[in-house]
Design a protein around this motif. Structure first.
Motif, mmCIF file in Angstrom:
data_model
loop_
_atom_site.group_PDB
_atom_site.id
_atom_site.type_symbol
_atom_site.label_atom_id
_atom_site.label_comp_id
_atom_site.label_asym_id
_atom_site.label_seq_id
_atom_site.Cartn_x
_atom_site.Cartn_y
_atom_site.Cartn_z
ATOM 1 N N ASN A 118 -4.052 1.039 1.424
ATOM 2 C CA ASN A 118 -2.854 2.262 1.811
ATOM 3 C C ASN A 118 -3.473 3.352 2.895
ATOM 4 O O ASN A 118 -3.029 3.749 4.472
ATOM 5 N N ARG A 119 -5.171 2.881 2.460
ATOM 6 C CA ARG A 119 -5.646 4.562 3.461
ATOM 7 C C ARG A 119 -6.072 3.596 5.624
ATOM 8 O O ARG A 119 -5.894 5.039 5.830
ATOM 9 N N GLY B 266 -0.319 -8.183 7.028
ATOM 10 C CA GLY B 266 -0.328 -7.463 5.524
ATOM 11 C C GLY B 266 -0.345 -9.080 4.852
ATOM 12 O O GLY B 266 -1.542 -9.145 4.089
ATOM 13 N N ASP B 267 0.225 -10.211 5.642
ATOM 14 C CA ASP B 267 0.386 -11.047 4.950
ATOM 15 C C ASP B 267 -1.593 -12.031 5.115
ATOM 16 O O ASP B 267 -2.248 -12.953 3.802
ATOM 17 N N ALA B 268 -2.074 -12.184 6.182
ATOM 18 C CA ALA B 268 -3.871 -12.281 6.067
ATOM 19 C C ALA B 268 -4.717 -11.559 5.897
ATOM 20 O O ALA B 268 -5.965 -12.360 4.949
ATOM 21 N N ILE B 269 -4.179 -9.904 5.104
ATOM 22 C CA ILE B 269 -4.893 -9.221 4.586
ATOM 23 C C ILE B 269 -4.653 -9.534 2.969
ATOM 24 O O ILE B 269 -5.805 -9.375 2.310
ATOM 25 N N ALA B 270 -3.732 -9.643 2.548
ATOM 26 C CA ALA B 270 -3.472 -10.400 1.195
ATOM 27 C C ALA B 270 -4.252 -11.793 0.766
ATOM 28 O O ALA B 270 -5.348 -11.948 -0.187
ATOM 29 N N GLU B 271 -4.118 -12.831 1.992
ATOM 30 C CA GLU B 271 -4.581 -13.787 1.316
ATOM 31 C C GLU B 271 -6.813 -13.942 1.512
ATOM 32 O O GLU B 271 -7.144 -14.243 1.001
ATOM 33 N N ALA B 272 -7.177 -12.938 2.544
ATOM 34 C CA ALA B 272 -8.338 -12.600 2.563
ATOM 35 C C ALA B 272 -8.701 -12.115 1.342
ATOM 36 O O ALA B 272 -9.561 -11.940 0.405
ATOM 37 N N CYS C 290 7.477 7.536 -4.607
ATOM 38 C CA CYS C 290 6.676 6.387 -3.974
ATOM 39 C C CYS C 290 5.670 5.904 -4.668
ATOM 40 O O CYS C 290 5.155 4.293 -4.846
ATOM 41 N N HIS C 291 5.248 6.723 -5.687
ATOM 42 C CA HIS C 291 4.392 6.344 -6.599
ATOM 43 C C HIS C 291 5.267 5.033 -8.150
ATOM 44 O O HIS C 291 4.920 4.060 -8.151
ATOM 45 N N ARG C 292 6.071 5.295 -7.411
ATOM 46 C CA ARG C 292 7.124 4.761 -8.686
ATOM 47 C C ARG C 292 7.326 3.389 -7.953
ATOM 48 O O ARG C 292 7.759 2.376 -8.446
ATOM 49 N N LEU C 293 7.408 3.317 -6.737
ATOM 50 C CA LEU C 293 7.813 1.935 -5.885
ATOM 51 C C LEU C 293 7.115 1.397 -5.969
ATOM 52 O O LEU C 293 6.625 -0.149 -6.154
ATOM 53 N N ALA C 294 5.368 2.180 -5.837
ATOM 54 C CA ALA C 294 4.144 1.004 -5.650
ATOM 55 C C ALA C 294 4.062 0.526 -7.591
ATOM 56 O O ALA C 294 3.616 -0.474 -7.356
ATOM 57 N N LEU D 235 0.515 -11.221 -4.100
ATOM 58 C CA LEU D 235 1.645 -10.700 -3.866
ATOM 59 C C LEU D 235 1.810 -9.229 -3.655
ATOM 60 O O LEU D 235 2.780 -8.255 -3.482
ATOM 61 N N TYR D 236 1.400 -8.999 -4.648
ATOM 62 C CA TYR D 236 1.020 -7.459 -4.519
ATOM 63 C C TYR D 236 0.925 -6.503 -2.930
ATOM 64 O O TYR D 236 1.690 -5.722 -3.189
ATOM 65 N N ILE D 237 -0.353 -7.153 -2.505
ATOM 66 C CA ILE D 237 -0.619 -6.300 -1.464
ATOM 67 C C ILE D 237 0.454 -7.132 -0.156
ATOM 68 O O ILE D 237 0.992 -5.985 0.505
ATOM 69 N N ARG D 238 1.194 -8.421 -0.582
ATOM 70 C CA ARG D 238 2.302 -8.043 0.228
ATOM 71 C C ARG D 238 3.670 -6.921 0.608
ATOM 72 O O ARG D 238 4.010 -6.773 1.579
ATOM 73 N N LYS D 239 2.867 -6.856 -1.351
ATOM 74 C CA LYS D 239 4.326 -6.148 -1.355
ATOM 75 C C LYS D 239 3.823 -4.705 -0.235
ATOM 76 O O LYS D 239 5.429 -4.201 -0.023
ATOM 77 N N MET D 240 3.126 -4.216 -0.780
ATOM 78 C CA MET D 240 2.471 -3.177 -0.305
ATOM 79 C C MET D 240 3.330 -2.919 1.133
ATOM 80 O O MET D 240 3.156 -1.465 1.653
ATOM 81 N N THR D 241 1.833 -3.663 1.674
ATOM 82 C CA THR D 241 2.076 -3.581 3.503
ATOM 83 C C THR D 241 3.185 -3.739 4.218
ATOM 84 O O THR D 241 3.118 -3.516 4.818
ATOM 85 N N SER D 242 3.621 -4.709 3.454
ATOM 86 C CA SER D 242 5.385 -4.787 4.049
ATOM 87 C C SER D 242 6.621 -3.819 3.694
ATOM 88 O O SER D 242 6.801 -3.258 4.811
#
Length: 222
Positions: A185-186, A196-202, A80-84, A112-119
């Motif tokens: 992620n919490r 996720g996309d909206a969170i990434a932009e915000a 999980c950590h390695r993927l993140a 980009l990082y937030i989009r990857k994590m949330t998706s």
């Protein structure tokens, strides 16, 4: 003679969460599906309360099937950590290659990082749980995190040099926005109102606006 219509059979859950459709590398996709499902299960039940049976159930496979990809629960936590951290590295490389300015690159990285994590990782709250990893796994992850941290500090320094943000301590600036990002992620859920996309932009907007110099309005003395 009246015939009664047959009821449709209940559809079975897709094995491996239907992660194998059209993929050239089934083993790698299966492993990523395992990690994502484990991360979500850890988020609901907690790392110490989650069993391999829980993870197998989430993937609609048997527990022995999991042993083809991981040895135990602690190895899943490491994955999980390695993927993140891999997502952070990919997002940073893309941002540095495509950002026209340092500020553009910083904003692109956050988005980009937030989009990857949330998706893919969703509610993988164990990303903040380092002490449950083995010492060897923790050392490997921390080594890669330090590299990303160093590159982000350099990026913030470039933003300062280009006059795009106010002078600040790059180390504290990185701690500020990465701390906020890594805690998404919490509370994030793909069933929530904000995706996720909206969170990434915000978040990208908040980071940039938070680091830009304040415009001080001049007021005449009376």
């Amino acid at each position: 003679m009246v015939t009664t219509p047959r009821s449709k059979p209940t559809p079975k859950a897709a094995r491996w969460n239907n992660a194998l459709a059209g993929t050239p590398d089934p083993r790698e996709i299966r492993k990523r599906a395992l990690i994502a499902a484990a991360g979500r299960t850890f988020g609901v039940k907690g790392f110490h309360n989650t069993t391999l049976d829980d993870i197998a159930s989430a993937l609609s496979v048997t527990k022995p099937a999991l042993y083809r990809y991981v040895k135990n629960k602690h190895e899943i936590l490491y994955e999980c950590h390695r993927l993140a951290i891999g997502m952070a590295e990919e997002a940073l490389a893309t941002a540095q290659a495509e950002g026209a300015t340092a500020l553009d690159a910083l904003r692109l990285f956050v988005s980009l990082y937030i989009r990857k994590m949330t998706s893919e990782l969703g509610t993988c709250v164990v990303l903040t749980e380092y002490y449950s990893m083995t010492a060897q796994h923790n050392a490997l992850i921390q080594q890669r995190r330090r590299v990303v941290d160093t590159e982000l500090r350099a990026l913030v320094s470039r933003c300062i040099d280009e006059g795009a943000i106010a002078p600040c301590d790059p180390k504290l600036a990185v701690f500020f926005f990465m701390g906020a990002i890594n805690n998404i992620n919490r509370w994030f859920t793909d069933k929530g109102e904000t995706q996720g996309d909206a969170i990434a932009e915000a978040f990208a907007d908040h980071v940039i606006h938070g680091l830009r110099p304040l415009k001080v309005s001049k007021r005449s003395n009376r």
